[in-house]
Each structure stands twice: as C-alpha cells, then as structure tokens.
Design a protein around this motif. Structure first.
Motif: not given
Length: 141
Positions: A45-65
């Motif tokens: 969602a637009p309220s979520v996407g801009p706040s995330l960076k590739r480095a944030d994704f350390t878990d295969v389950f994105v909802f935990r990120t």
C-alpha cells in the motif's frame, strides 16, 4: 529442497494485484533444486511501500518485516488459489510455453483496521506445485 523468494515492489492500489505486473516490477523466481518453478511479485500500500528498504527484508515472511520494521500488525490474510494459463511474461520467467498450466496464488494481507497493506501474486508451474489439506472432525462423538 529450498525455495527462495527474490522480489519486492510497491504499487498504488494494494487491494488486488494487477492482471500483469508492470515491466519495472517484473516478477522474480522461486527456485527448487536449481530450477525455476514459480514467480512472485509483492505490492505494498502507498502508506507502507515508501517506508521500506531492500535491507529491511531479512525474513522470507514479509508480514514479519512489516511488524518488525513498521510496527504494523497484519491481522488477516485472504488466500486465493486458481488455475490459469501462462501469459508471455510468466512463460519467459518460468521457461515454459505460453498457455502452459499454472497455479496462481494470491494473498491479500490486511491490517487490524481492514486496510490492505500487502498483496502478493505468485504463479507456479502446475507440475511443480501441490496443495494438501488435513481435515479433522470437529465433533468426535
């Protein structure tokens, strides 16, 4: 046998995935035993996407990120499975013929207020995917 998810993207309307993801957000591959068996694209969602960076994704389950990084609790998820034929884009990623049978799996993750925060569209080669359910009796009398 390991499966690896490689793709993340952002999009303005997170309630449903696009019929075919834009080229700039081309799906990435799921691998099993050195072979591409599926492709996924994740939209936020637009309220979520801009706040995330590739480095944030350390878990295969994105909802935990989302929970860890944004303190955003995913409350529900709707999963829809359906058969579909590979379009040209999926055929190119999956190394199959256009029209080959695929299993499409769409997830819509919603926050506690019901707002969609993440939509994932995955498409798998039909011969490489199976769905199994265990059904247990609720009334054992």
């Amino acid at each position: 046998m390991s499966i690896t998810l490689l793709s993340r993207s952002s999009r303005s309307d997170a309630s449903t995935p696009p019929a075919s993801p834009p080229a700039a957000r081309a799906p990435r591959a799921w691998w099993r035993d050195g072979r591409v068996i599926g492709c996924s694209t994740i939209h936020f969602a637009p309220s979520v996407g801009p706040s995330l960076k590739r480095a944030d994704f350390t878990d295969v389950f994105v909802f935990r990120t989302l929970q860890r990084r944004l303190r955003l609790r995913v409350d529900t998820a709707r999963v829809t499975l359906r058969a579909e034929a590979a379009d040209e884009e999926a055929a190119a990623v999956l190394g199959c013929a256009a029209g080959a049978p695929l299993l499409s799996v769409n997830f819509v993750f919603r926050a506690a207020n019901g707002v969609p925060v993440q939509v994932t569209r995955s498409r798998f080669l039909a011969e490489a995917y199976a769905v199994s359910y265990d059904i247990h009796a609720l009334d054992r009398d």
